[in-house]
Enzyme design. Structure first.
Site, PDB file in Angstrom:
ATOM      1  N   GLU A  81      -6.812   3.090 -15.258  1.00 14.12           N
ATOM      2  CA  GLU A  81      -6.848   3.991 -14.106  1.00 14.12           C
ATOM      3  C   GLU A  81      -8.223   3.981 -13.446  1.00 14.12           C
ATOM      4  O   GLU A  81      -8.332   3.931 -12.214  1.00 14.12           O
ATOM      5  CB  GLU A  81      -6.488   5.408 -14.567  1.00 14.12           C
ATOM      6  N   HIS A  84      -8.976   0.761 -11.587  1.00 17.00           N
ATOM      7  CA  HIS A  84      -8.245   0.784 -10.321  1.00 17.00           C
ATOM      8  C   HIS A  84      -9.012   1.587  -9.272  1.00 17.00           C
ATOM      9  O   HIS A  84      -9.090   1.191  -8.088  1.00 17.00           O
ATOM     10  CB  HIS A  84      -6.855   1.387 -10.540  1.00 17.00           C
ATOM     11  N   HIS A 192       1.612   6.519  -1.625  1.00 14.61           N
ATOM     12  CA  HIS A 192       0.444   5.729  -2.030  1.00 14.61           C
ATOM     13  C   HIS A 192       0.774   4.239  -2.001  1.00 14.61           C
ATOM     14  O   HIS A 192      -0.037   3.421  -1.553  1.00 14.61           O
ATOM     15  CB  HIS A 192       0.011   6.151  -3.437  1.00 14.61           C
ATOM     16  N   HIS A 307      18.738   1.233  -3.635  1.00 14.82           N
ATOM     17  CA  HIS A 307      17.792   0.112  -3.643  1.00 14.82           C
ATOM     18  C   HIS A 307      18.537  -1.221  -3.711  1.00 14.82           C
ATOM     19  O   HIS A 307      18.187  -2.180  -3.019  1.00 14.82           O
ATOM     20  CB  HIS A 307      16.853   0.265  -4.839  1.00 14.82           C
ATOM     21  N   HIS A 365       7.282  -8.448  -9.317  1.00 16.44           N
ATOM     22  CA  HIS A 365       8.213  -7.950  -8.298  1.00 16.44           C
ATOM     23  C   HIS A 365       7.444  -7.240  -7.188  1.00 16.44           C
ATOM     24  O   HIS A 365       7.762  -7.393  -6.006  1.00 16.44           O
ATOM     25  CB  HIS A 365       9.220  -7.008  -8.957  1.00 16.44           C
TER      26      HIS A 365
END
Length: 387
Positions: A81, A84, A192, A307, A365
């Site tokens: 985290e 990032h 986000h 989806h 993906h």
């Protein structure tokens, strides 16, 4: 008729734009790794991690900060985290540099960029001290300065795009903060992701325009219309994918086997019970911990099925677009890239289910969506009709 003049840019603007683009793609990919490895709340405070610029190594170090009362330290996740956040911070500095270079020819342009940046910088310590209202006012003020500049300025020197890109970076930082403080609230997590994709798209467009390598094609106006529709469909599908991830619905239909019961069927049925009203309620109460998801099976199945159905629409449309492009002179390379990426992205989506969401496949993906976005925005930025 004269060709449009090349934007008067700093000689290194295009290099910086390409570097920022690569950095954005890397940050998006690392962010997906953080999210998919369940490390999104591994640093309960923001922008520090248990009060540290880096991250604590032991429980004793973490216990010295009040954040330890919210969540115990998992050091194997905390570094993800915080790294990032470091990547996002470096990206912010790169975009700020682009904005300063683009604004330098405008009257008081640099002063406006610096003022907006200072307001946002001052908002961070206020937030850390718990003065959230004052912090929000400063951040909104900084955003307003950038957006007003973007509205006033021409884009011949890409200054409008640069201001919008900096505004998006700042809003992305706010979304990153809310992702943690609002405990992985799905609408914020999805926002986000979309913000990262918007930032990437703006930088792709800006990098190509700064590099000035147009593709001249008689069919450009018609093809650009096809590309805009394809881009809109892709963005909608990315949003649905983000909603799947934010609500932990990737395996709502089952997974982990080669059986047809999890794909193309869902929980052994072609049309199982689905609750779209609950599944697509965008706003829920503050203070709920959404890690692991809070929805029931029917709601998650509705998200997963939406989806999947949208994936069919997007894949068919982009494949048709690929075939149309393949018939145009000089477009076979782009057409082939688009077709291969669509097929690869569909395959990765199926593998996510069949292999029960392995981390590497799930991250790839996300990368596939980034690549598809790159192709569509690149073509929109480069295509020109002959004079």
């Amino acid at each position: 008729m004269n060709a449009p003049a090349r934007p008067a840019l700093h000689r290194n603007f295009h290099r910086l734009a390409w570097f920022a683009l690569i950095m954005t793609a890397s940050t998006i990919m690392f962010g997906s790794f953080v999210r998919l490895s369940d490390a999104g709340l591994s640093c309960p405070d923001w922008p520090t991690c248990y009060g540290r610029v880096t991250w604590p190594q032991t429980q004793v170090e973490a216990a010295q900060h009040v954040a330890s009362e919210i969540r115990p330290l998992e050091s194997h996740k905390a570094w993800r985290e915080q790294v990032h956040r470091f990547l996002a911070g470096l990206l912010g500095l790169e975009v700020l540099t682009l904005a300063l270079l683009a604004a330098r020819r405008h009257r008081r342009g640099v002063a406006q960029v610096v003022t907006a940046s200072v307001l946002v910088a001052l908002a961070i310590p206020l937030y850390m001290r718990g003065e959230h209202v004052a912090s929000s006012v400063l951040a909104i003020g900084g955003e307003a300065i950038l957006l007003l500049a973007a509205l006033r300025w021409s884009n011949i020197d890409l200054s409008r795009a640069a201001m919008l890109t900096l505004a998006v970076v700042i809003f992305q930082a706010l979304l990153g903060m809310w992702t943690v403080t609002w405990l992985l609230k799905p609408i914020v997590v999805m926002g986000h992701l979309l913000g990262g994709m918007l930032l990437f798209g703006l930088l792709v467009w800006m990098a190509w325009r700064a590099t000035h390598l147009p593709i001249t094609l008689a069919q450009a106006p018609r093809l650009r219309w096809w590309l805009r529709v394809g881009l809109a469909l892709l963005v909608l599908q990315i949003a649905l994918g983000g909603w799947v991830s934010a609500n932990y619905a990737a395996l709502a239909c089952g997974g982990g086997s080669a059986s047809l019961d999890n794909f193309p069927r869902c929980v052994s049925q072609w049309w199982p019970t689905q609750n779209y009203g609950e599944g697509f309620t965008l706003w829920r109460g503050i203070g709920v911990d959404y890690e692991g998801g809070v929805l029931d099976g029917a709601s998650r199945i509705a998200i997963q099925m939406a989806h999947r159905m949208m994936a069919v629409v997007v894949a068919v449309y982009l494949l048709v677009l690929s075939v149309r492009m393949f018939r145009l002179p000089g477009m076979r390379g782009w057409a082939s890239a688009l077709g291969v990426l669509v097929l690869l992205q569909v395959s990765l989506g199926v593998l996510n289910v069949k292999l029960a969401l392995p981390l590497a496949v799930a991250v790839m993906h996300n990368g596939g969506a980034v690549c598809l976005l790159f192709v569509l925005v690149s073509l929109l930025a480069r295509l020109r009709a002959p004079e």
